[in-house]
Design an enzyme around this catalytic site. Structure first.
Site, PDB file in Angstrom:
ATOM      1  N   LYS A 135       0.891  -1.171   0.000  1.00  0.00           N
ATOM      2  CA  LYS A 135       0.000   0.000   0.000  1.00  0.00           C
ATOM      3  C   LYS A 135       0.924   1.215   0.000  1.00  0.00           C
ATOM      4  O   LYS A 135       1.520   1.553   1.029  1.00  0.00           O
ATOM      5  CB  LYS A 135      -0.923  -0.010   1.214  1.00  0.00           C
ATOM      6  N   CYS A 420      11.797  35.319  19.371  1.00  0.00           N
ATOM      7  CA  CYS A 420      12.418  36.635  19.188  1.00  0.00           C
ATOM      8  C   CYS A 420      11.394  37.754  18.997  1.00  0.00           C
ATOM      9  O   CYS A 420      11.766  38.908  18.795  1.00  0.00           O
ATOM     10  CB  CYS A 420      13.391  36.611  18.010  1.00  0.00           C
TER      11      CYS A 420
HETATM   12  S1  IVH Z   1      -6.700  -0.591  -4.389  1.00  0.00           S
HETATM   13  C1  IVH Z   1     -11.018  -0.278  -5.328  1.00  0.00           C
HETATM   14  N1  IVH Z   1      -4.152  -1.012  -4.229  1.00  0.00           N
HETATM   15  O1  IVH Z   1      -4.806   3.322  -0.782  1.00  0.00           O
HETATM   16  C2  IVH Z   1      -9.536  -0.326  -5.236  1.00  0.00           C
HETATM   17  N2  IVH Z   1      -4.995   1.036  -3.333  1.00  0.00           N
HETATM   18  O2  IVH Z   1      -6.881   3.642   1.373  1.00  0.00           O
HETATM   19  C3  IVH Z   1      -9.055   0.514  -4.138  1.00  0.00           C
HETATM   20  N3  IVH Z   1      -3.273   2.514  -2.411  1.00  0.00           N
HETATM   21  O3  IVH Z   1      -7.105   5.355  -2.484  1.00  0.00           O
HETATM   22  C4  IVH Z   1      -7.652   0.829  -4.169  1.00  0.00           C
HETATM   23  N4  IVH Z   1      -1.539   1.226  -2.854  1.00  0.00           N
HETATM   24  O4  IVH Z   1      -4.627   5.581  -3.061  1.00  0.00           O
HETATM   25  C5  IVH Z   1      -5.151  -0.160  -3.952  1.00  0.00           C
HETATM   26  N5  IVH Z   1      -1.881  -1.520  -4.189  1.00  0.00           N
HETATM   27  C6  IVH Z   1      -2.884  -0.670  -3.908  1.00  0.00           C
HETATM   28  C7  IVH Z   1      -2.657   0.575  -3.285  1.00  0.00           C
HETATM   29  C8  IVH Z   1      -3.753   1.401  -3.002  1.00  0.00           C
HETATM   30  C9  IVH Z   1      -1.940   2.388  -2.335  1.00  0.00           C
HETATM   31  C10 IVH Z   1      -4.045   3.676  -1.892  1.00  0.00           C
HETATM   32  C11 IVH Z   1      -5.007   4.254  -2.894  1.00  0.00           C
HETATM   33  C12 IVH Z   1      -6.334   4.217  -2.220  1.00  0.00           C
HETATM   34  C13 IVH Z   1      -5.962   4.127  -0.781  1.00  0.00           C
HETATM   35  C14 IVH Z   1      -7.073   3.451   0.004  1.00  0.00           C
END
Ligand code: IVH
Length: 696
Positions: A135, A420
């Site tokens: 993530k 300051c």
């Molecule tokens: S899937 C419907 N995959 O996490 C699909 N999100 O908290 C939803 N994110 O808005 C997203 N890495 O910005 C997905 N491998 C990943 C991700 C990811 C980062 C972020 C993304 C999303 C947020 C959700």
């Protein structure tokens, strides 16, 4: 999301209230404050975090409810009510065209431990396999490809509507403007920055940004695409939607393979795992996370089979077929006891909250950051407020949201510097307030602390605490005073906690620092825009002593000359010239020279074996056999090469190690010879050039 309309005329209330009425009023007032705080936090997530937590409709209901109460009870209306703000007061994205997403851009439901995650898997279909992905902690983006062409890049926004930032996104180097085939494909991805790129870039900007995510979100929404192009952004894509039907794509794995074949950059390490293997795999990734070159705030676990995804469906906020797994994210409630505006080295004011101590991720947390006034106002934080505090891995605990507002209203930062007393100001496009007085005592103290840090002059025994003590005693008020600290040797030795041994360590450390070269000394002075990278650039371009740099700064055309050096922009050029003509800076340099500091760049002794003659090498990442990596650079220079700090068409070689960032892809693009650590050692061995195996 609606913005407040014109204020209605308000009826005056009766002045005398019975005790029954006044207790009713108390209740209403409390309800209004809670509503305000809820609205503020949703505005914050919507406008500043780009991730709405409720639907537009739910938001409108809250807003209307507050407005109705305000109309009915005008006496109870708060000065800071969100109904008094217009959208542009909080929006950071008003300059971009708003675009309706073609498919809802959903968020993810979080799980905070393995049990919760495994529970969810049990409830879906435990026989399935699941993708496990990083993530990435960056900015969420949707890319719309039509007939293979990148037509639009849109921020997540509310999930329904986002900002069209196509021109900005097109400047990101690893993004294909055209796919291999002429298909229609909507792709979700995350724009991010590696830690290495962030550190370099942030250093050049005087350490203004708190973390890679903030800098990334700010960058993709910059007004000028030409400025975005200068920022080392990258993208990884992780999900696709096929507007014309999926055809023979039945699994997420196949979708990712197709994306890869089409030229889209996928995030690394994605694996497909069964329930049986899940816990082991997660633990493996937990360990790997800290070695990853880009920021990660957890994992995303998704069902592989797309038909099963369809049958599970989604809520208005998130799909039922995926979960986020947050690493060590901990949330606790606490009370704000005090808010202390702190002055940093660059003059930036950071409000820090002293909170009722709580246990978070195994440590007692007594302070949490509140970032800046905008953050405080959006959340509605005041003294006495009940708040949620979060701690994620290595990041400083932060106040996440207000559960109940305090009785003292929203906290406002002072207008004057607490150290300051000079007037605080906003600088450039920053949301932060700054004390711009170069002689501000608090700034000075942090500058001295910075000067002594390991990454700077590395003065043993002189940590932040010791400097604070000597500063309060007025033994050191400015950097040059360090070199007179021996005058207080006896007093120091008599102090509690400072035996003869530790005093000797400190004084030796100070003495030893005199042999550091310009390369370390100049960036350690903490001057704006004059960090390690810019110092290296100056030396590379022949300015090998402080005198030559000061002479240059005196030249009438100094800004143009500096600006013409590759890697130095107008802002840096201007800052260098301004500071190196400033009497207090010149006085400091003069004093340091008198104390015997070395303002010359050390010249590497040249060897007769000139295997790198006529080559320009850039070195990036970290190495097992060359720590710090300057050791590799010195070998290159000793054997005839030139070292450069950034990749350009003039660079001939890139030596890369673990955690290499965007330089690697840039070098690939420019067709530069790319060499890893082993290949580099082989080159050295061929000519019997010794290299050090020892780590420092
Ligand atoms: S899937 C419907 N995959 O996490 C699909 N999100 O908290 C939803 N994110 O808005 C997203 N890495 O910005 C997905 N491998 C990943 C991700 C990811 C980062 C972020 C993304 C999303 C947020 C959700």
């Amino acid at each position: 999301m609606s913005t407040p309309s014109k204020k209605k005329s308000l009826k005056q209330p009766d002045t005398k209230l019975s005790s029954k009425e006044s207790s009713k009023n108390d209740k209403i007032q409390e309800e209004m404050r809670v509503l305000e705080s809820e609205i503020r936090s949703h505005q914050y997530f919507y406008y500043l975090e780009n991730s709405a937590r409720i639907s537009d409709k739910e938001f409108d209901l809250l807003f209307t409810k507050l407005k109705k109460l305000e109309a009915k009870y005008p006496d109870l209306v708060s000065e800071q009510s969100p109904t008094k703000l217009v959208g542009s007061d909080i929006s950071v994205s008003s300059d971009f065209e708003k675009v309706k997403h073609k498919v809802p851009v959903l968020s993810l439901e979080n799980t905070y431990n393995t049990e919760e995650l495994l529970d969810w898997i049990q409830k879906t279909d435990p026989e399935q396999i699941y993708s496990v992905e990083w993530k990435i902690d960056g900015a969420s983006i949707v890319l719309y490809y039509e007939k293979g062409i990148l037509k639009r890049a849109v921020t997540r926004g509310t999930g329904g509507v986002g900002d069209d930032i196509t021109e900005n996104i097109k400047t990101i180097q690893n993004i294909p403007h055209e796919l291999k085939s002429k298909i229609d494909l909507y792709v979700r991805g995350e724009v991010f920055m590696t830690f290495e790129d962030f550190e370099q870039f942030n250093e050049d900007f005087g350490g203004k940004y708190a973390n890679p995510r903030n800098l990334t979100s700010g960058s993709i929404k910059h007004k000028y695409a030409s400025e975005v192009a200068k920022r080392p952004l990258q993208i990884y894509t992780y999900d696709a939607y096929f507007p014309n039907g999926r055809k023979n794509i039945q699994t997420h794995k196949q979708a990712l393979e197709l994306m890869k074949d089409e030229g889209l950059p996928l995030s690394p390490d994605t694996e497909f795992i069964s329930l049986k293997e899940m816990e082991k795999h997660i633990n493996r990734l937990k360990k790997k996370k800290d070695k990853m070159p880009f920021p990660i705030d957890g994992l995303v676990i998704k069902i592989n089979h797309l038909a099963l995804r369809d049958s599970l469906g989604e809520t208005s906020h998130s799909p039922r077929w995926a979960r986020a797994f947050k690493f060590d994210a901990m949330i606790q409630e606490s009370i704000i006891e005090e808010i202390i505006p702190q002055v940093g080295r660059t003059g930036k004011i950071t409000p820090r909250a002293r909170i009722k101590p709580v246990q978070l991720a195994g440590t007692t947390v007594s302070y949490a950051t509140l970032h800046n006034q905008d953050y405080i106002s959006q959340l509605g934080v005041g003294i006495g407020a009940k708040v949620k505090i979060s701690k994620r891995g290595e990041i400083i605990p932060a106040v996440e949201e207000v559960v109940e507002p305090g009785l003292n209203g929203v906290y406002l930062l002072p207008k004057k510097c607490p150290s300051c007393n000079s007037k605080l100001q906003k600088v450039d496009e920053s949301v932060d307030l700054f004390c711009i007085n170069l002689s501000c005592p608090e700034r000075m103290k942090h500058t001295i602390q910075f000067y002594c840090q390991k990454k700077q002059m590395d003065i043993d025994g002189l940590g932040e605490r010791q400097i604070e003590i000597f500063f309060d005693k007025k033994w050191i008020q400015k950097i040059p005073d360090l070199y007179n600290l021996q005058n207080y040797k006896d007093e120091m030795e008599a102090m509690e906690g400072f035996g003869e041994k530790s005093v000797a360590l400190i004084l030796n450390g100070i003495e030893k620092s005199k042999s550091k070269s310009l390369r370390t000394l100049l960036p350690s002075l903490g001057l704006n825009e004059l960090g390690h990278k810019v110092t290296e650039l100056l030396i590379e371009n022949g300015y090998e002593s402080i005198d030559s740099i000061i002479d240059l700064a005196k030249n009438n055309n100094a800004i143009e000359i500096l600006n013409s050096l590759h890697g130095i922009g107008p802002r840096t050029a201007e800052a260098i010239v301004k500071q190196l003509n400033d009497a207090s800076v010149l006085d400091m340099i003069g004093k340091l020279k008198k104390s015997g500091l070395n303002f010359q760049a050390e010249l590497v002794e040249k060897s007769d074996i000139r295997i790198f003659e006529n080559q320009s090498w850039c070195v990036t990442g970290s190495f097992e056999n060359f720590q710090p990596r300057d050791k590799a650079m010195d070998l290159i220079v000793r054997h005839g090469g030139r070292k450069v700090t950034s990749i350009s068409s003039k660079t001939t070689h890139l030596l890369y190690g673990e955690g290499a960032g965007s330089k690697l892809s840039k070098a690939e693009e420019l067709g530069i010879t790319i060499i890893n650590e082993k290949e580099f050692i082989d080159l050295l061995k061929k000519d019997n050039i010794p290299y050090s195996n020892e780590k420092e």
